[in-house]
Design an enzyme around this catalytic site. Structure first.
Site, PDB file in Angstrom:
ATOM      1  N   GLU A   1       4.610   2.463   1.642  1.00 57.52           N
ATOM      2  CA  GLU A   1       5.919   3.033   1.947  1.00 57.52           C
ATOM      3  C   GLU A   1       5.982   4.437   1.367  1.00 57.52           C
ATOM      4  O   GLU A   1       5.717   4.648   0.170  1.00 57.52           O
ATOM      5  CB  GLU A   1       7.066   2.185   1.398  1.00 57.52           C
ATOM      6  CG  GLU A   1       8.416   2.833   1.677  1.00 57.52           C
ATOM      7  CD  GLU A   1       9.534   1.843   1.934  1.00 57.52           C
ATOM      8  OE1 GLU A   1      10.546   2.251   2.533  1.00 57.52           O
ATOM      9  OE2 GLU A   1       9.406   0.678   1.539  1.00 57.52           O
ATOM     10  N   ILE A   2       6.339   5.395   2.207  1.00 60.29           N
ATOM     11  CA  ILE A   2       6.525   6.783   1.779  1.00 60.29           C
ATOM     12  C   ILE A   2       7.982   6.941   1.368  1.00 60.29           C
ATOM     13  O   ILE A   2       8.889   6.728   2.178  1.00 60.29           O
ATOM     14  CB  ILE A   2       6.181   7.758   2.915  1.00 60.29           C
ATOM     15  CG1 ILE A   2       4.730   7.561   3.371  1.00 60.29           C
ATOM     16  CG2 ILE A   2       6.407   9.197   2.482  1.00 60.29           C
ATOM     17  CD1 ILE A   2       4.376   8.346   4.624  1.00 60.29           C
ATOM     18  N   GLY A   3       8.202   7.298   0.121  1.00 62.45           N
ATOM     19  CA  GLY A   3       9.560   7.395  -0.413  1.00 62.45           C
ATOM     20  C   GLY A   3       9.918   6.154  -1.195  1.00 62.45           C
ATOM     21  O   GLY A   3      10.072   5.072  -0.616  1.00 62.45           O
TER      22      GLY A   3
ATOM     23  N   THR B   1      17.926  -2.603  -1.859  1.00 63.30           N
ATOM     24  CA  THR B   1      17.473  -1.551  -0.974  1.00 63.30           C
ATOM     25  C   THR B   1      18.458  -1.424   0.172  1.00 63.30           C
ATOM     26  O   THR B   1      19.125  -2.400   0.543  1.00 63.30           O
ATOM     27  CB  THR B   1      16.062  -1.834  -0.433  1.00 63.30           C
ATOM     28  OG1 THR B   1      15.686  -0.814   0.496  1.00 63.30           O
ATOM     29  CG2 THR B   1      15.998  -3.175   0.276  1.00 63.30           C
TER      30      THR B   1
ATOM     31  N   GLY C   1      12.498   6.223  -3.680  1.00 57.87           N
ATOM     32  CA  GLY C   1      13.928   6.250  -3.971  1.00 57.87           C
ATOM     33  C   GLY C   1      14.217   6.662  -5.406  1.00 57.87           C
ATOM     34  O   GLY C   1      13.350   6.640  -6.278  1.00 57.87           O
ATOM     35  N   GLY C   2      15.480   7.043  -5.624  1.00 58.21           N
ATOM     36  CA  GLY C   2      15.895   7.433  -6.963  1.00 58.21           C
ATOM     37  C   GLY C   2      15.675   8.886  -7.293  1.00 58.21           C
ATOM     38  O   GLY C   2      15.933   9.311  -8.420  1.00 58.21           O
ATOM     39  N   TYR C   3      15.159   9.669  -6.323  1.00 54.01           N
ATOM     40  CA  TYR C   3      14.913  11.104  -6.522  1.00 54.01           C
ATOM     41  C   TYR C   3      14.091  11.335  -7.793  1.00 54.01           C
ATOM     42  O   TYR C   3      13.102  10.643  -8.002  1.00 54.01           O
ATOM     43  CB  TYR C   3      16.234  11.872  -6.521  1.00 54.01           C
ATOM     44  CG  TYR C   3      16.971  11.716  -5.216  1.00 54.01           C
ATOM     45  CD1 TYR C   3      16.602  12.467  -4.097  1.00 54.01           C
ATOM     46  CD2 TYR C   3      18.009  10.786  -5.072  1.00 54.01           C
ATOM     47  CE1 TYR C   3      17.258  12.316  -2.881  1.00 54.01           C
ATOM     48  CE2 TYR C   3      18.663  10.626  -3.860  1.00 54.01           C
ATOM     49  CZ  TYR C   3      18.279  11.392  -2.762  1.00 54.01           C
ATOM     50  OH  TYR C   3      18.918  11.226  -1.567  1.00 54.01           O
TER      51      TYR C   3
ATOM     52  N   HIS D   1      12.514  12.732   5.368  1.00 55.28           N
ATOM     53  CA  HIS D   1      13.224  12.749   6.653  1.00 55.28           C
ATOM     54  C   HIS D   1      13.206  14.125   7.314  1.00 55.28           C
ATOM     55  O   HIS D   1      13.854  14.316   8.358  1.00 55.28           O
ATOM     56  CB  HIS D   1      14.672  12.256   6.528  1.00 55.28           C
ATOM     57  CG  HIS D   1      14.811  10.943   5.844  1.00 55.28           C
ATOM     58  ND1 HIS D   1      13.981   9.885   6.108  1.00 55.28           N
ATOM     59  CD2 HIS D   1      15.676  10.520   4.883  1.00 55.28           C
ATOM     60  CE1 HIS D   1      14.326   8.853   5.352  1.00 55.28           C
ATOM     61  NE2 HIS D   1      15.342   9.219   4.595  1.00 55.28           N
TER      62      HIS D   1
END
Length: 389
Positions: free
Chosen positions: A197-199, A168, A201-203, A273
């Site tokens: 956790e919001i988000g 990470t 990763g990896g789209y 973001h």
């Protein structure tokens, strides 16, 4: 009962008496409990990168029942399969209830006294003793067992090391957040926390991302970790990690999600973001953070980027992430602001006890802000002149 519910029940049971753990194993079933504990050991184990494959026979005893697992450790990680390997060079046995308490219990209450270890390496070899050859064979076995025992009785790992291990970017790359988190969260790491956790990763790639979730899972050894993403990330579901699919800018979804899975001890916003999304999430979810918990907003540099709803010039706009967070400093002092009716104070004013700013991240402490204003005899229009000396 799902595997996640089994793990949660075990985490809660170890907070009581030893008999409570044994009763929980009886209620949940020795088989599902053993599988859950072994899965946790596999996750925690960190074998050396150059370790060749070594099998360890792990036997878990509950009453008159023994459940066997062949744990294979190597530089690629750890795997486990139910069964017996008669040729395993090392055999390890635990009372199942004691291993549950050691793995899921508070650090001060770990119990490893029922562990039995039997080295079978070279037991059936014929011919004259060859100590040098024996030690060569013993070395990888010792390292493998060390990795397994380290998963049971671990020294508390550094959060930065875990961030690097699970890939990470919270440390050692784009950001340097983990020392701040360790400063604030260390008091909770031995508690059965719930972290969102919001988000993830990896789209849109379903198998990418998830490093932060695994970092939190390892750091909070008794924690339940939830990850929210707009894309399907269910490939990362595993014991103690639950992924959720939803939009962080949708207040109705956020409330429904928090009612089901909260309240949370920690919420970390590492999502889009976009300032508007950040503020919707904060306004909606802060009420679902337990008193004494934390709400974190990451990557505050995006508050200055127009493409993310920020502004490089209007630094105090309450519509940007940083601009709104600045208003929380005024909220801390709402009881001292002349002309402000405390009854009209915002939820944020009354329920935030501290705001810590670091480069790129803000850590908000949830607590009652009700210490009262300065006494009325202290003048508000300037201090009287000092008498002449």
């Amino acid at each position: 009962m799902t595997e996640q519910e089994t793990v949660e029940a075990l985490i809660l049971a170890v907070g009581g008496r030893p008999d409570d753990v044994r009763a929980a194993v009886d209620r949940l079933g020795a088989g599902p409990v053993a599988e859950a504990v072994v899965a946790e050991l596999r996750f925690r184990a960190a074998p050396p990168a150059d370790l060749p494959e070594v099998n360890v026979q792990l036997d878990l005893v509950h009453g008159d029942r023994t459940l066997g697992f062949v744990v294979t450790l190597s530089g690629k990680g750890a795997t486990a399969d139910a069964g017996q390997d008669p040729d395993a060079p090392m055999w390890v046995s635990y009372e199942l209830a004691d291993l549950v308490r050691a793995v899921y219990g508070p650090s001060g209450g770990r119990a490893g006294h029922t562990r039995r270890v039997e080295l079978r390496l070279g037991r059936d070899e014929s011919g004259p003793p060859n100590p040098k050859a024996y030690l060569v064979k013993l070395e990888p076995v010792s390292r493998a067992v060390h990795a397994l025992f380290g998963a049971v009785d671990p020294a508390e790992p550094d959060l930065g090391d875990l961030a690097v291990r699970y890939a990470t970017d919270k440390w050692g790359g784009l950001h340097w957040f983990t020392p701040h988190y360790q400063r604030h969260f260390s008091e909770l790491r031995d508690e059965p926390v719930r972290l969102l956790e919001i988000g993830i990763g990896g789209y849109e790639q379903p198998h990418l991302g998830g490093g932060s979730l695994r970092t939190w899972k390892r750091y909070f050894r008794r924690g339940l970790i939830y990850g929210l993403d707009i894309f399907d990330k269910s490939a990362h579901d595993e014991p103690r990690i639950t992924t959720l699919r939803g939009d962080q800018s949708d207040p109705a979804y956020l409330r429904e999600m928090a009612e089901r899975y909260g309240p949370f001890d920690i919420i970390v916003d590492d999502g889009s973001h976009i300032s508007g999304h950040v503020l919707v999430s904060l306004r909606t979810l802060l009420p679902y953070v337990r008193p004494g918990g934390y709400y974190v907003v990451e990557d505050l540099m995006f508050s200055y980027f127009q493409g993310f709803g920020g502004s490089p010039t209007d630094l105090n706009s309450p519509d940007t992430s940083v601009g709104f967070l600045k208003t929380l400093a005024d909220g801390l002092h709402y009881e001292d602001r002349p002309g402000l009716d405390p009854a009209q104070a915002r939820y944020f004013d009354r329920h935030i006890g501290a705001v810590h700013f670091y480069r790129g991240v803000a850590v908000i402490e949830k607590s009652a802000n009700a210490e009262g204003s300065l006494p009325p005899w202290i003048p508000r229009s300037g201090m009287p002149p000092r008498p002449a000396q």
